[in-house]
Design a protein around this motif. Structure first.
Motif, PDB file in Angstrom:
ATOM      1  N   THR A  66       4.573 159.529  71.463  1.00  7.21           N
ATOM      2  CA  THR A  66       4.662 159.131  70.048  1.00  7.21           C
ATOM      3  C   THR A  66       3.313 159.254  69.349  1.00  7.21           C
ATOM      4  OG1 THR A  66       4.381 156.809  70.707  1.00  7.21           O
ATOM      5  CG2 THR A  66       6.643 157.606  70.376  1.00  7.21           C
ATOM      6  N   ALA A  67       2.216 159.035  70.095  1.00  9.42           N
ATOM      7  CA  ALA A  67       0.888 159.190  69.484  1.00  9.42           C
ATOM      8  C   ALA A  67       0.669 160.623  69.028  1.00  9.42           C
ATOM      9  CB  ALA A  67      -0.199 158.785  70.462  1.00  9.42           C
ATOM     10  N   ALA A  68       1.268 161.592  69.716  1.00  7.56           N
ATOM     11  CA  ALA A  68       1.072 162.999  69.386  1.00  7.56           C
ATOM     12  C   ALA A  68       1.575 163.337  67.995  1.00  7.56           C
ATOM     13  CB  ALA A  68       1.763 163.882  70.419  1.00  7.56           C
ATOM     14  N   PHE A  69       2.552 162.568  67.485  1.00  8.27           N
ATOM     15  CA  PHE A  69       3.013 162.837  66.115  1.00  8.27           C
ATOM     16  C   PHE A  69       2.762 161.663  65.174  1.00  8.27           C
ATOM     17  CE2 PHE A  69       6.800 161.472  68.507  1.00  8.27           C
ATOM     18  CZ  PHE A  69       7.345 160.472  67.711  1.00  8.27           C
ATOM     19  N   GLY A  70       1.813 160.763  65.545  1.00  8.80           N
ATOM     20  CA  GLY A  70       1.311 159.769  64.595  1.00  8.80           C
ATOM     21  C   GLY A  70       2.053 158.461  64.548  1.00  8.80           C
ATOM     22  N   GLN A  71       2.733 158.113  65.633  1.00 12.27           N
ATOM     23  CA  GLN A  71       3.467 156.850  65.657  1.00 12.27           C
ATOM     24  C   GLN A  71       3.043 156.057  66.880  1.00 12.27           C
ATOM     25  OE1 GLN A  71       7.959 156.666  66.190  1.00 12.27           O
ATOM     26  NE2 GLN A  71       7.857 156.491  63.972  1.00 12.27           N
ATOM     27  N   GLY A  72       3.148 154.726  66.788  1.00 18.46           N
ATOM     28  CA  GLY A  72       2.903 153.918  67.980  1.00 18.46           C
ATOM     29  C   GLY A  72       1.571 153.211  67.997  1.00 18.46           C
ATOM     30  N   LYS A  73       0.804 153.427  69.069  1.00 15.74           N
ATOM     31  CA  LYS A  73      -0.341 152.574  69.377  1.00 15.74           C
ATOM     32  C   LYS A  73      -1.605 152.903  68.578  1.00 15.74           C
ATOM     33  CE  LYS A  73      -0.434 149.862  72.267  1.00 15.74           C
ATOM     34  NZ  LYS A  73      -0.514 149.966  73.733  1.00 15.74           N
ATOM     35  N   VAL A  74      -1.725 154.109  68.075  1.00 12.93           N
ATOM     36  CA  VAL A  74      -2.955 154.495  67.370  1.00 12.93           C
ATOM     37  C   VAL A  74      -2.826 154.111  65.900  1.00 12.93           C
ATOM     38  CG1 VAL A  74      -4.553 156.341  66.803  1.00 12.93           C
ATOM     39  CG2 VAL A  74      -3.305 156.410  68.973  1.00 12.93           C
ATOM     40  N   LEU A  75      -3.555 153.061  65.515  1.00 10.90           N
ATOM     41  CA  LEU A  75      -3.587 152.622  64.118  1.00 10.90           C
ATOM     42  C   LEU A  75      -4.902 153.100  63.500  1.00 10.90           C
ATOM     43  CD1 LEU A  75      -2.231 148.960  64.434  1.00 10.90           C
ATOM     44  CD2 LEU A  75      -0.967 151.059  63.958  1.00 10.90           C
ATOM     45  N   VAL A  76      -4.824 153.549  62.259  1.00 14.14           N
ATOM     46  CA  VAL A  76      -5.994 154.170  61.636  1.00 14.14           C
ATOM     47  C   VAL A  76      -6.235 153.582  60.259  1.00 14.14           C
ATOM     48  CG1 VAL A  76      -5.465 156.298  62.868  1.00 14.14           C
ATOM     49  CG2 VAL A  76      -4.732 156.043  60.499  1.00 14.14           C
ATOM     50  N   THR A  77      -7.467 153.703  59.812  1.00 13.84           N
ATOM     51  CA  THR A  77      -7.801 153.373  58.415  1.00 13.84           C
ATOM     52  C   THR A  77      -7.860 154.678  57.615  1.00 13.84           C
ATOM     53  OG1 THR A  77     -10.180 153.545  58.820  1.00 13.84           O
ATOM     54  CG2 THR A  77      -9.163 151.364  59.096  1.00 13.84           C
ATOM     55  N   PRO A  78      -7.681 154.614  56.309  1.00 13.34           N
ATOM     56  CA  PRO A  78      -7.793 155.833  55.496  1.00 13.34           C
ATOM     57  C   PRO A  78      -9.131 156.548  55.656  1.00 13.34           C
ATOM     58  CG  PRO A  78      -6.686 154.118  54.243  1.00 13.34           C
ATOM     59  CD  PRO A  78      -7.150 153.475  55.520  1.00 13.34           C
ATOM     60  N   ILE A  79     -10.223 155.797  55.757  1.00 12.32           N
ATOM     61  CA  ILE A  79     -11.526 156.453  55.871  1.00 12.32           C
ATOM     62  C   ILE A  79     -11.653 157.179  57.204  1.00 12.32           C
ATOM     63  CG2 ILE A  79     -12.737 154.435  56.806  1.00 12.32           C
ATOM     64  CD1 ILE A  79     -14.120 157.066  54.335  1.00 12.32           C
ATOM     65  N   GLN A  80     -11.020 156.671  58.262  1.00 13.61           N
ATOM     66  CA  GLN A  80     -11.023 157.380  59.539  1.00 13.61           C
ATOM     67  C   GLN A  80     -10.270 158.705  59.424  1.00 13.61           C
ATOM     68  OE1 GLN A  80      -9.273 154.357  62.057  1.00 13.61           O
ATOM     69  NE2 GLN A  80     -11.236 153.818  62.970  1.00 13.61           N
ATOM     70  N   GLN A  81      -9.139 158.691  58.719  1.00 16.69           N
ATOM     71  CA  GLN A  81      -8.361 159.916  58.557  1.00 16.69           C
ATOM     72  C   GLN A  81      -9.138 160.976  57.783  1.00 16.69           C
ATOM     73  OE1 GLN A  81      -4.511 157.850  57.193  1.00 16.69           O
ATOM     74  NE2 GLN A  81      -3.793 159.678  58.221  1.00 16.69           N
ATOM     75  N   VAL A  82      -9.771 160.569  56.701  1.00 13.50           N
ATOM     76  CA  VAL A  82     -10.536 161.520  55.895  1.00 13.50           C
ATOM     77  C   VAL A  82     -11.688 162.104  56.712  1.00 13.50           C
ATOM     78  CG1 VAL A  82     -12.066 161.731  53.901  1.00 13.50           C
ATOM     79  CG2 VAL A  82      -9.909 160.515  53.686  1.00 13.50           C
ATOM     80  N   THR A  83     -12.359 161.264  57.483  1.00 15.89           N
ATOM     81  CA  THR A  83     -13.482 161.725  58.298  1.00 15.89           C
ATOM     82  C   THR A  83     -13.017 162.734  59.343  1.00 15.89           C
ATOM     83  OG1 THR A  83     -14.553 159.569  57.982  1.00 15.89           O
ATOM     84  CG2 THR A  83     -15.383 160.949  59.757  1.00 15.89           C
ATOM     85  N   ALA A  84     -11.864 162.468  59.959  1.00 16.13           N
ATOM     86  CA  ALA A  84     -11.336 163.369  60.985  1.00 16.13           C
ATOM     87  C   ALA A  84     -10.919 164.710  60.392  1.00 16.13           C
ATOM     88  CB  ALA A  84     -10.155 162.709  61.692  1.00 16.13           C
ATOM     89  N   VAL A  85     -10.186 164.685  59.283  1.00 16.48           N
ATOM     90  CA  VAL A  85      -9.720 165.935  58.677  1.00 16.48           C
ATOM     91  C   VAL A  85     -10.884 166.714  58.080  1.00 16.48           C
ATOM     92  CG1 VAL A  85      -8.220 166.919  56.898  1.00 16.48           C
ATOM     93  CG2 VAL A  85      -7.390 165.058  58.337  1.00 16.48           C
ATOM     94  N   ALA A  86     -11.919 166.016  57.626  1.00 16.66           N
ATOM     95  CA  ALA A  86     -13.126 166.710  57.162  1.00 16.66           C
ATOM     96  C   ALA A  86     -13.735 167.534  58.290  1.00 16.66           C
ATOM     97  CB  ALA A  86     -14.137 165.704  56.622  1.00 16.66           C
ATOM     98  N   ALA A  87     -13.667 167.012  59.514  1.00 22.33           N
ATOM     99  CA  ALA A  87     -14.183 167.757  60.671  1.00 22.33           C
ATOM    100  C   ALA A  87     -13.370 169.026  60.910  1.00 22.33           C
ATOM    101  CB  ALA A  87     -14.162 166.868  61.914  1.00 22.33           C
ATOM    102  N   VAL A  88     -12.055 168.957  60.671  1.00 21.82           N
ATOM    103  CA  VAL A  88     -11.218 170.154  60.793  1.00 21.82           C
ATOM    104  C   VAL A  88     -11.600 171.170  59.720  1.00 21.82           C
ATOM    105  CG1 VAL A  88      -8.846 171.020  60.647  1.00 21.82           C
ATOM    106  CG2 VAL A  88      -9.304 168.862  61.817  1.00 21.82           C
ATOM    107  N   ALA A  89     -11.947 170.680  58.534  1.00 23.71           N
ATOM    108  CA  ALA A  89     -12.232 171.563  57.398  1.00 23.71           C
ATOM    109  C   ALA A  89     -13.615 172.198  57.460  1.00 23.71           C
ATOM    110  CB  ALA A  89     -12.089 170.779  56.097  1.00 23.71           C
ATOM    111  N   ASN A  90     -14.602 171.484  58.016  1.00 19.28           N
ATOM    112  CA  ASN A  90     -15.999 171.921  57.858  1.00 19.28           C
ATOM    113  C   ASN A  90     -16.547 172.737  59.017  1.00 19.28           C
ATOM    114  OD1 ASN A  90     -16.706 170.166  59.948  1.00 19.28           O
ATOM    115  ND2 ASN A  90     -17.412 168.541  58.584  1.00 19.28           N
ATOM    116  N   GLY A  91     -15.689 173.158  59.912  1.00 23.43           N
ATOM    117  CA  GLY A  91     -16.176 173.924  61.049  1.00 23.43           C
ATOM    118  C   GLY A  91     -16.250 173.121  62.322  1.00 23.43           C
ATOM    119  N   GLY A  92     -15.668 171.912  62.321  1.00 24.59           N
ATOM    120  CA  GLY A  92     -15.552 171.140  63.562  1.00 24.59           C
ATOM    121  C   GLY A  92     -16.525 170.010  63.729  1.00 24.59           C
ATOM    122  N   LYS A  93     -17.342 169.689  62.702  1.00 24.75           N
ATOM    123  CA  LYS A  93     -18.356 168.644  62.839  1.00 24.75           C
ATOM    124  C   LYS A  93     -17.833 167.313  62.322  1.00 24.75           C
ATOM    125  CE  LYS A  93     -21.302 170.845  60.287  1.00 24.75           C
ATOM    126  NZ  LYS A  93     -20.560 172.078  60.013  1.00 24.75           N
TER     127      LYS A  93
END
Length: 748
Positions: free
Chosen positions: A428-455
């Motif tokens: 369930t964690a693989a598609f965003g449900q269950g035990k992994v709870l996140v804050t909005p700022i964590q999500q933005v930081t993670a997706v920024a890493a996907v966008a900026n070349g992996g950093k």
């Protein structure tokens, strides 16, 4: 004789008494003047000396362009003189001075008449009227506009009474002022009337902003006039430092304007958005509703309005978290967009209940790329649970910064650690449900890493801190935490996520599509946990994405908690909000709606060669926009490029591919001469991005099958509307077009 003796005795007694008194007086003079002289001199000096505080100015909070977000401003405290008012009313009861003052202060300040009358008639312990009484809290640190109204009233009383002192006073003060009202209130926080810093940067940077008050000590006479030759001691006040934020006031306004409109329409528990520069993780705008106005913070009754959901609320992320699983699978080499799997449902163990796609029945045998577009849970269980496995999935979740604070420079950030102990928790964690709870700022930081070349970058809202006295400036530099994925993976994931938005038939993010821009994104629709299970009608819906894909400048997240609408989804509710904010922000940053650069030359050349059978000579495409059609054709034909003209206009409005690209001379160049052309030319040989741009220019809805370069196209009708189906393949391959996909279902 007897009388004479008595007189002498009395004289001696009187003389002795006078002598004793005189001796006592001399002793007392000695005691005061000599023995205790220093003590009494100090007492006298203390009586002569007075001290006054020199107030300092609190440092300003500015946006990235120097626009003021918070600063000190003039304020006034209203006071009344009970003794003076009582005296005037006693002399002239017909004036009814106390009644007039009570009525006016009640009208202007809103203080109850009962309370005002208590203040205006307050007495000391000895029963005499007080000289002065402040009207608190309503008359404390009022704005100049309010003071001016009361000042006019005071002038009327002075005219009535013929005296200057009518028992109504104003004391000069300073207060914190927020010129934009509630704009960015959660980021800024506020300073209360007592001078305490509450919430946000006001609290976090209080030591830097506060400064140090000064003072002046001088000798005075009995009526508090400074003695001309008296001693003076003074210390100048030290003003606080000014703080420049990463916030762009205009982008902050776009965010809040869009959120307020959605808040009215959907009546959610809360709604949050964050925009950041993915290369630096400078926060360009961040807001959460409900919010408050720091100028009148005391009027906010709902304490939830002070909560900054962007950094203080935890959510099950839903399908936006699939970006993490996707990036991880691409990095490990497990994601092949053209591989097929059976959608609908999957059992990760024999004893566990199956995971189902959001439409339950699935879409049959589909490619993993289509699974991403459909937001298929089954696809991500296979990628995360079966291919990556627990150890690698947990590693990437941690590497992307989940389960730990981001370190943003705001107070009260929260985070929650996680552990995936059972197969069901991993799946369930693989598609965003269950035990992994996140804050909005964590999500933005993670997706920024996907966008900026992996950093993975540390987010921040402070850009610099400067000292107005010395001119010294401390600049906050971007901070890289770790490299999470490679630049190549980052590029590939961006292209996959772009199709979630650009595919106008099955892409769940199609409502975030902005003509003229390449947008990558992902929807999220997460059921809320109620008790021990999931609610059937309460959702947190979201959309996260970035643009332009080829050179991301903004990553943006929108989260709506419990929108009051049937069948709420990230694509139907959050994506349109995202689109509005993103388009305004891109235009504000000067990022034009323009044609993107083509794929690198070597790849284009090989693609063209594979279709023509010859190794063509390459040339640089000249810029012919603005020319007449005849001039443009002549210019391009000099470089041996074939030309296709779209529309019946006389001048070239746009060209595709873009000027400056180096392409084989067999590649056709298209010239757009008007925006109403309904003809669709052959797009064979174009890269995906150029083909999508051409469809956007011609206002044609298109769907995409495969990857690489266009090898075939077919116009088909879907739900009564014409759609252009494009078939793509890597260089050297020419697959047959696959059947057109049915109309899109609601996203997951």
């Amino acid at each position: 004789m007897v009388m004479t003796k008595r007189i002498k005795l009395r004289t001696l007694l009187m003389g002795g008494l006078i002598t004793l008194l005189f001796a006592g007086l001399i002793f007392r003079v000695y005691w005061v003047q000599i023995y205790k002289g220093d003590v009494y001199l100090q007492h006298a000096m203390d009586t002569w000396i007075t001290s006054e505080t020199i107030p300092q100015e609190r440092g300003m909070l500015l946006d990235r362009d120097g626009k003021v977000l918070a600063a000190d401003a003039a304020a006034y405290t209203v006071a009344v003189g009970p003794k003076r008012i009582a005296d005037l009313d006693k002399e002239h009861p017909e004036w009814k001075l106390a009644d007039q003052i009570v009525a006016k202060l009640h009208s202007v300040l809103g203080t109850s008449e009962v309370k005002l009358r208590e203040m205006i008639t307050s007495k000391k312990e000895d029963g005499t009227y007080r000289d002065q009484r402040e009207i608190r809290p309503d008359g404390w640190k009022i704005d100049k506009m309010v003071k001016d109204r009361l000042d006019l009233f005071r002038e009327e009383l002075r005219t009535l009474t013929g005296t200057k002192n009518v028992g109504l006073y104003f004391m000069d003060e300073q207060k914190r002022y927020y010129p934009n009202g509630s704009l960015a209130s959660h980021i800024l926080g506020y300073q209360n009337k007592e001078g305490d810093a509450i919430y946000g940067l006001e609290k976090r940077l209080d030591d830097q902003l506060s400064g140090i008050p000064g003072f002046i000590k001088y000798q005075k006479d009995g009526i508090r006039t400074q003695l001309p030759n008296g001693e003076v001691e003074a210390k100048q006040a030290v003003d606080g430092k000014n703080v420049t934020l990463t916030i762009d006031r205009d982008i902050q306004f776009y965010i809040e304007e869009a959120l307020r409109a959605a808040y009215i329409e959907y009546d959610p528990v809360s709604i949050t958005a964050i925009a950041a520069d993915p290369d630096t993780m400078e926060i360009l705008g961040m807001a959460s509703l409900p919010d408050y106005n720091p100028n009148v913070y005391w009027e906010t009754e709902d304490q939830n309005s002070f909560r900054d959901n962007a950094i203080q609320s935890l959510y099950e992320p839903g399908s936006t978290f699939k970006i993490v699983t996707l990036a991880s699978a691409v990095e490990e080499g497990y994601f092949n967009p053209d591989d097929f799997y059976k959608s609908g449902s999957i059992k990760y163990t024999e004893k566990d209940r199956p995971v189902r796609d959001h439409n339950w029945t699935g879409w049959g045998e589909i490619s993993y790329l289509d699974g991403l577009k459909h937001s298929s849970n089954v696809a991500f269980v296979k990628l995360g649970f079966e291919m990556l496995g627990k150890e690698k999935l947990v590693k990437y979740i941690n590497d992307f910064g989940f389960g730990q604070k981001t370190g943003i420079d705001l107070p009260n950030e929260v985070s929650k650690t996680f552990s995936l102990n059972y197969p069901s928790e991993v799946a369930t964690a693989a598609f965003g449900q269950g035990k992994v709870l996140v804050t909005p700022i964590q999500q933005v930081t993670a997706v920024a890493a996907v966008a900026n070349g992996g950093k993975l970058m540390k987010p921040h809202v402070v850009k610099s801190i400067s000292d107005p006295a010395t001119g010294q400036k401390e600049v906050v530099e971007p901070e890289v935490i770790r490299q999470v994925i490679s630049e190549a993976t980052s590029r590939k994931v961006g292209e996959y996520l772009e199709q979630v938005v650009s595919d106008q038939v099955i892409g769940t993010g199609k409502n975030a599509y902005i003509p003229g821009y390449r947008i990558a994104g992902k929807t999220g629709t997460a059921q809320k946990v109620i008790g021990t299970g999931y609610s059937e009608d309460k959702y947190v819906v979201s959309f996260i994405g970035y643009a332009p894909v080829e050179n991301p400048k903004i990553v943006l997240l929108v989260i709506v908690d419990e929108p009051q609408i049937e069948r709420a989804g990230g694509g139907s509710v959050a994506a349109p909000i995202f689109k509005k904010i993103m388009e305004q922000s891109l235009l504000h940053l000067g990022i034009r709606k323009d044609l993107p650069d083509t794929i690198p030359t070597a790849i284009n050349a090989s693609a063209a060669s594979s279709q023509s059978g010859d190794a063509d000579v390459t040339a640089t495409i000249p810029d012919v926009t603005g020319m007449t059609v005849a001039q443009a054709k002549k210019q391009l034909q000099q470089h041996s490029f074939p030309v296709g003209v779209l529309g019946s206009g006389g001048k070239v409005l746009q060209q595709l591919p873009k000027a400056g690209s180096v392409l084989p001379t067999s590649q056709q160049i298209y010239l757009l001469t008007d925006t109403k052309s309904g003809n669709v030319p052959s797009l064979k040989g174009l890269s995906l991005r150029d083909a999508l741009e051409m469809c956007s220019l011609l206002q044609v809805v298109c769907t995409v099958e495969g990857q690489g370069y266009v090898t075939g196209q077919k116009a088909v009708k879907v739900d009564g509307k014409w759609t252009l189906q494009l078939t793509l393949a890597p260089p050297g391959e020419t697959p047959e077009p696959s059947p057109v996909t049915e109309a899109a279902s609601p996203e997951g």
